[in-house]
Design an enzyme around this catalytic site. Structure first.
Site, PDB file in Angstrom:
ATOM      1  N   GLY A  81      15.196  37.600  60.479  1.00 25.69           N
ATOM      2  CA  GLY A  81      15.206  36.359  59.719  1.00 25.69           C
ATOM      3  C   GLY A  81      15.367  35.134  60.604  1.00 25.69           C
ATOM      4  CG  HIS A  86      26.823  32.894  56.671  1.00 29.23           C
ATOM      5  ND1 HIS A  86      26.084  33.287  55.582  1.00 29.23           N
ATOM      6  CD2 HIS A  86      26.362  33.633  57.716  1.00 29.23           C
ATOM      7  CE1 HIS A  86      25.221  34.213  55.945  1.00 29.23           C
ATOM      8  NE2 HIS A  86      25.378  34.438  57.237  1.00 29.23           N
ATOM      9  CB  ALA A 146      19.992  34.107  52.674  1.00 27.04           C
ATOM     10  CB  ILE A 147      18.263  39.476  52.429  1.00 28.67           C
ATOM     11  CG1 ILE A 147      18.900  39.612  51.040  1.00 28.67           C
ATOM     12  CG2 ILE A 147      18.182  40.845  53.113  1.00 28.67           C
ATOM     13  CD1 ILE A 147      18.090  40.443  50.066  1.00 28.67           C
ATOM     14  N   GLY A 159      23.262  41.825  56.441  1.00 27.30           N
ATOM     15  CA  GLY A 159      23.113  42.066  55.012  1.00 27.30           C
ATOM     16  C   GLY A 159      22.698  40.860  54.208  1.00 27.30           C
ATOM     17  CB  ALA A 161      24.772  34.925  52.539  1.00 31.94           C
ATOM     18  CB  CYS A 177      15.302  31.122  55.378  1.00 28.40           C
ATOM     19  SG  CYS A 177      16.882  31.817  54.841  1.00 28.40           S
TER      20      CYS A 177
END
Length: 227
Positions: A81, A86, A146-147, A159, A161, A177
């Site tokens: 990604g 975060h 998001a991943i 993982g 969020a 992203c």
């Protein structure tokens, strides 16, 4: 036979500490010393970079001085990604899962994580969905979750969020992203009221166990340690 999933709710930890914990757990899982684990955390303000190209540095819109003034760190991750944010009010989940023997498919794993989060949003009365060609979970043109994952010897780390009550202004420091023509949202913004974080965590655990056919087991940790 259904596998167990040890759920560790660690509260707020630094991004670096989260990485360190994941690396140790991945090694233990690869060696068969532990079973599957889900870490649920919240991070202080941090921008995290992916592994593609410059990792997303070109998508940082703020100057280093502006980031320092707002207490925002920048950290490399080792996950797939682009850049993301975060921070407080966000639920970050790090599944440490052995995908062997029957789930050894990276694309399926990402779609399964999306399904977990789509069902979690539905538990709050929100209709979220996938967008063809993009990763993550969306409501309209805004990203709710998001991943970004890493898989080594079919053991997963990093993982997802999910924005619960996140201060969305912090996403203004980046092109989230690397997608310039879409926005971000949160459960609180969509619902128009405060959201109980612990309830959402419970829904995530239940839906992840549902999608991945696991049975949740609370972690047994030393006294005084965040669960």
């Amino acid at each position: 036979m259904t596998r167990s999933l040890e759920v560790r709710r660690l509260g707020r930890v630094s991004y670096e500490e989260g990485l360190t914990r994941q690396r140790g757990l991945v090694l233990d899982r690869q060696a068969g010393r532990i079973g599957d684990v889900l870490l649920i955390v919240e991070h202080p303000h941090v921008l995290t970079l992916g592994v593609r190209g410059d990792g997303g540095r070109s998508n940082i819109l703020a100057t280093p001085d502006e980031l320092r003034a707002r207490g925002v760190d920048v950290h490399e991750t080792g996950r797939g990604g682009d850049i993301t944010y975060h921070g407080p009010g966000q639920i970050v989940g790090y599944p440490i899962l052995d995908l062997k023997p029957d789930r050894c498919d990276v694309h399926r794993y990402v779609r399964d994580l999306e399904e977990v989060l789509i069902r979690t949003a539905a538990d709050s009365g929100i209709e979220a969905r996938r967008v063809e060609g993009l990763t993550g979970v969306w409501v309209g043109r805004e990203k709710l979750a998001a991943i970004g994952v890493r898989i080594a010897r079919w053991v997963t780390s990093h993982g997802f969020a999910l924005n619960v009550s996140t201060d969305l202004d912090y996403f203004g420091f980046i092109v989230p992203c690397g997608i310039a023509d879409r926005g971000v949202t949160s459960l609180a913004q969509l619902l128009g009221h405060d959201v109980d974080r612990s309830n959402v965590e419970d829904h995530i655990v239940a839906r992840l166990c549902e999608v991945f056919d696991r049975t949740p087991v609370a972690a047994v940790l030393p006294a005084g340690t965040a669960r």
